[in-house]
Design a protein around this motif. Structure first.
Motif, PDB file in Angstrom:
ATOM      1  N   VAL A 160       0.778  -1.027   0.073  1.00 21.47           N
ATOM      2  CA  VAL A 160       0.421  -0.182   0.005  1.00 21.47           C
ATOM      3  C   VAL A 160       1.088   1.320  -0.286  1.00 21.47           C
ATOM      4  O   VAL A 160       0.708   1.957  -0.453  1.00 21.47           O
ATOM      5  N   LYS A 161       1.878   1.547   1.082  1.00 20.89           N
ATOM      6  CA  LYS A 161       2.508   2.409   0.966  1.00 20.89           C
ATOM      7  C   LYS A 161       3.709   2.661  -0.730  1.00 20.89           C
ATOM      8  O   LYS A 161       3.195   3.664  -1.363  1.00 20.89           O
ATOM      9  N   MET A 162       3.930   1.677  -0.888  1.00 22.59           N
ATOM     10  CA  MET A 162       4.175   2.082  -2.576  1.00 22.59           C
ATOM     11  C   MET A 162       2.805   1.847  -3.927  1.00 22.59           C
ATOM     12  O   MET A 162       3.535   2.981  -5.085  1.00 22.59           O
ATOM     13  N   LEU A 163       2.217   1.358  -3.558  1.00 18.22           N
ATOM     14  CA  LEU A 163       0.494   2.086  -4.221  1.00 18.22           C
ATOM     15  C   LEU A 163       0.903   3.215  -4.404  1.00 18.22           C
ATOM     16  O   LEU A 163       0.317   3.972  -5.103  1.00 18.22           O
ATOM     17  N   THR A 164       1.206   3.705  -2.743  1.00 19.75           N
ATOM     18  CA  THR A 164       0.328   5.076  -2.650  1.00 19.75           C
ATOM     19  C   THR A 164       1.314   6.722  -3.758  1.00 19.75           C
ATOM     20  O   THR A 164       1.258   6.811  -4.513  1.00 19.75           O
ATOM     21  N   ARG A 165       2.447   5.608  -2.901  1.00 21.83           N
ATOM     22  CA  ARG A 165       3.703   6.887  -4.300  1.00 21.83           C
ATOM     23  C   ARG A 165       3.217   6.169  -6.100  1.00 21.83           C
ATOM     24  O   ARG A 165       3.380   7.347  -6.383  1.00 21.83           O
ATOM     25  N   GLY A 166       3.141   5.457  -5.906  1.00 23.75           N
ATOM     26  CA  GLY A 166       2.575   5.269  -7.706  1.00 23.75           C
ATOM     27  C   GLY A 166       1.453   6.047  -8.201  1.00 23.75           C
ATOM     28  O   GLY A 166       1.758   6.652  -8.867  1.00 23.75           O
ATOM     29  N   LEU A 167       0.613   5.905  -7.548  1.00 18.96           N
ATOM     30  CA  LEU A 167      -0.863   6.855  -7.379  1.00 18.96           C
ATOM     31  C   LEU A 167      -0.731   8.094  -7.379  1.00 18.96           C
ATOM     32  O   LEU A 167      -0.854   9.048  -8.445  1.00 18.96           O
TER      33      LEU A 167
END
Length: 211
Positions: A122-129
Motif C-alpha cells: 500500500v505504501k508503494m501503491l500510494t507513491r505510484g498513484l
C-alpha cells in the motif's frame, strides 16, 4: 455487513453520515456504489481507504485462502477504490486520497509477514498513484498508524507481556488513541497538503524513530 454499516451511521448521526455497504475489492460493486453516492450526494472529493484485516499466524501455517483474504482486504480494495474514485477526481481536476497503511509497512515482527507485505505494498501503491494523479490535481498520500486501541488489537492489549513490551518500546510510552489520528488526517485531506504527494506519515508515538 449492511446492518453494521447502518448501525454505525446511526451512531454517528444520520443527519451527518450516510452508509453504503459494498465489497471494496469488487470492481462492479465499487462502480455502482460510487455512481450512486455521487448521484445522491454530489462529487466525491475525499477518499480514505481504511478497509483492512489482520490474520496473525506462523507463515508456515498460512494457507492460500488466508493469503487471498488478507491481500484482497488490505491491498486489492485500495487499488480498486483509488482507481474508480481517482478516475472521477482526475476528470474534475481535484481530489484527495488517503490510504491507511501501518508502521508495519516499515518494520515487521513474527506472525504478521503477510500483513506487513500488504501494508508495504500500500505504501508503494500510494507513491505510484501519486505519480499518475498529481499532475491531474489529485493528491495521494498514506497515513500509517502505530499500535492503537482498536478491536483489531484487542488480543495484543490483553497480552500483558506484549502490552508491557509496547509501552517500553514506544517513546510516548502508551498505545495510540483514535483521536491521535485526527489532526494528521485532516491535514492530508485539506488544502494545506496540496503540494504533498506520495508521502507516508506515521503516527506511532515515535516507535519507528528508535532502536
Amino acid at each position: 455487513m449492511a446492518e453494521r454499516v447502518d448501525q454505525l451511521a446511526t451512531e454517528f448521526g444520520a443527519d451527518r453520515v450516510r452508509g453504503e455497504a459494498f465489497d471494496a475489492a469488487e470492481p462492479d460493486e465499487v462502480r455502482r456504489a460510487i455512481d450512486g453516492i455521487e448521484d445522491r450526494l454530489g462529487p466525491i472529493e475525499i477518499l480514505v481507504n481504511n478497509a483492512g484485516t489482520q490474520l496473525r499466524g506462523d507463515i508456515l501455517d498460512y494457507t492460500d485462502s488466508d493469503w487471498d483474504a488478507i491481500t484482497r482486504a488490505n491491498l486489492d480494495s485500495v487499488f480498486v477504490m483509488s482507481r474508480e474514485a481517482g478516475r472521477r477526481m482526475a476528470e474534475r481536476g481535484h481530489g484527495k486520497i488517503v490510504n491507511i497503511t501501518s508502521l508495519q509497512a516499515q518494520a515487521s515482527r513474527p506472525g504478521i509477514a503477510p500483513y506487513a507485505a500488504t501494508k508495504g505494498a500500500v505504501k508503494m501503491l500510494t507513491r505510484g498513484l501519486a505519480g499518475d494523479l498529481a499532475r491531474r490535481g489529485v493528491q495521494v498520500n498514506a497515513l500509517g498508524p502505530g499500535y492503537f486501541v482498536t478491536e483489531l488489537n484487542q488480543g495484543l492489549r490483553d497480552d500483558e507481556r506484549f502490552d508491557s513490551w509496547l509501552r517500553d518500546r514506544t517513546p510516548a510510552a502508551r498505545w495510540g488513541e483514535l483521536d491521535d489520528l485526527v489532526g494528521t488526517l485532516l491535514y492530508l485531506v485539506s488544502p494545506a497538503s496540496d503540494f504533498v504527494n506520495g508521502q507516508s506519515v506515521y503516527v506511532d508515538g515515535g516507535i519507528l524513530a528508535v532502536l
